[in-house]
Design an enzyme around this catalytic site. Structure first.
Site, mmCIF file in Angstrom:
data_model
loop_
_atom_site.group_PDB
_atom_site.id
_atom_site.type_symbol
_atom_site.label_atom_id
_atom_site.label_comp_id
_atom_site.label_asym_id
_atom_site.label_seq_id
_atom_site.Cartn_x
_atom_site.Cartn_y
_atom_site.Cartn_z
ATOM 1 N N LYS A 119 0.819 -1.213 0.000
ATOM 2 C CA LYS A 119 0.000 0.000 0.000
ATOM 3 C C LYS A 119 0.853 1.264 0.000
ATOM 4 O O LYS A 119 0.515 2.256 -0.650
ATOM 5 C CB LYS A 119 -0.937 0.002 1.213
ATOM 6 C CG LYS A 119 -2.065 -1.002 1.120
ATOM 7 C CD LYS A 119 -3.030 -0.859 2.294
ATOM 8 C CE LYS A 119 -4.204 -1.802 2.162
ATOM 9 N NZ LYS A 119 -5.182 -1.652 3.262
ATOM 10 N N LYS A 155 -6.700 -7.123 -8.112
ATOM 11 C CA LYS A 155 -7.885 -7.438 -7.332
ATOM 12 C C LYS A 155 -8.981 -6.408 -7.588
ATOM 13 O O LYS A 155 -8.716 -5.213 -7.707
ATOM 14 C CB LYS A 155 -7.520 -7.457 -5.844
ATOM 15 C CG LYS A 155 -8.582 -8.041 -4.935
ATOM 16 C CD LYS A 155 -8.054 -8.143 -3.508
ATOM 17 C CE LYS A 155 -9.102 -8.698 -2.564
ATOM 18 N NZ LYS A 155 -8.599 -8.776 -1.177
ATOM 19 N N LYS A 196 -12.902 -1.364 -4.438
ATOM 20 C CA LYS A 196 -13.805 -0.215 -4.324
ATOM 21 C C LYS A 196 -13.105 1.080 -4.683
ATOM 22 O O LYS A 196 -13.752 2.056 -5.067
ATOM 23 C CB LYS A 196 -14.324 -0.108 -2.885
ATOM 24 C CG LYS A 196 -15.221 -1.224 -2.453
ATOM 25 C CD LYS A 196 -15.779 -1.008 -1.053
ATOM 26 C CE LYS A 196 -14.759 -1.204 0.035
ATOM 27 N NZ LYS A 196 -15.350 -1.137 1.391
#
Length: 331
Positions: free
Chosen positions: A111, A194, A197
């Site tokens: 991240k 992946k 959202k």
């Protein structure tokens, strides 16, 4: 029954990957577990969130969970920040966990990327808070995807070190419940990433509030390739987009990948996408319709979370208070 804890961030609109990887599994696990489900709004703010949007999305996530079949009469659903025990135990675990353990967490590296120094300290230590979320209830089962399995291992390391440091057998070991199939749904635009959202493109995902027309349009535009579908699984190798679409169909239809390929092998993506659309619409649209109805009743959603927090507090408060006493806090 075995106590189960699981959390989901109330950011963005829940999408098909969230449903197949977590929410649908939660619904099934209710049958034989004592379930505590949490909207982890404290985890959400490890990256900046607009306050009004966070409040709205917390209610929207609640509506989707209820519409999907979470039974708040028998189980608990609440937002994390409403129960102070999470933050209190999270700080204790910040002091129990070792920097070397956190340095091994691959998700932070993924991240943060090359800009690690610019990210919040919360993003770095959030696995400690995740451990606190679970152990505040002495839960022994946690449904997670493969990408969170490392954090469950850290949870067990923290529990073991706490018990060792204070000479007790207080926190239990936690078992990771990993769904066998469909736990990792990929982007409709890139089968190597992946479904998320937070992806800038809404075309990359099926949202759990999409209507039939939106679903049909997204699946029609979903990236595939020029070859026909294979008749055997080996033929999906090095074809990530094809594998993703077949996996979505198989998971929603309750079939194996081999079953789907026996049915559609040799066909092009046109007929297969039409069949896939029908399956996705059948799964998503009833949830979307009920979600829309529930969002018109914000007071009911707030009351549901408030009641859930009260019930969660009854379980967590004695456990965390005892942990505080064990480490020497004066009560």
């Amino acid at each position: 029954m075995q106590r189960l804890f699981s959390g989901i961030q109330p950011t963005g609109i829940p999408q098909l990957g969230n449903y197949l990887g977590a929410i649908r599994n939660w619904v099934a696990l209710q049958r034989d577990h004592d379930c505590i489900f949490c909207l982890v709004d404290m985890h959400a703010i490890t990256t900046w969130q607009d306050p009004a949007t966070l409040r709205q999305q917390t209610l929207a996530q609640t509506a989707v969970l209820l519409a999907s079949g979470i039974d708040v009469r028998k189980h608990i659903l609440f937002n994390q920040s409403a129960v102070s025990a999470h933050a209190r135990l999270g700080w204790i675990f910040n002091c129990v966990a070792r920097l070397g353990w956190l340095n091994r967490m691959t998700q932070f590296k993924d991240k943060a990327g090359k800009d690690r120094e610019k990210h919040s300290a919360g993003l770095y230590v959030y696995p400690d808070l995740m451990a606190a979320d679970i152990l505040a209830y002495k839960a022994t089962a946690v449904p997670v995807g493969e990408d969170q399995k490392q954090h469950l291992e850290l949870t067990n390391d923290i529990a073991q070190k706490f018990n060792h440091d204070y000479g007790v057998e207080f926190f239990p070991q936690v078992e990771a419940l990993i769904p066998p199939q469909g736990a990792r749904v990929m982007s409709l635009r890139d089968g190597t990433k992946k479904m998320s959202k937070s992806d800038p493109s809404a075309q990359s995902r099926i949202e759990m509030t999409d209507d039939a027309d939106a679903i049909a349009s997204k699946i029609k535009r979903a990236k595939s390739d020029s070859e026909a579908l294979p008749s055997e699984e080996a033929g999906l190798e090095n074809r990530p987009e094809a594998r993703n679409l077949v996996t979505i169909y198989a998971t929603l239809a309750g079939l194996t990948t081999a079953d789907v390929l026996r049915q559609f092998g040799g066909q092009g993506f046109g007929p297969f996408k039409a069949a896939l659309t029908e399956v996705v619409v059948g799964a998503v649209c009833p949830i979307a319709t009920e979600t829309e109805r529930l969002l018109k009743e914000p007071r009911f959603l707030c009351d549901t979370l408030r009641e859930g927090a009260n019930r969660a507090r009854v379980i967590a408060e004695p456990i965390v208070s005892e942990a505080e006493s064990l480490i020497g806090f004066l009560k």
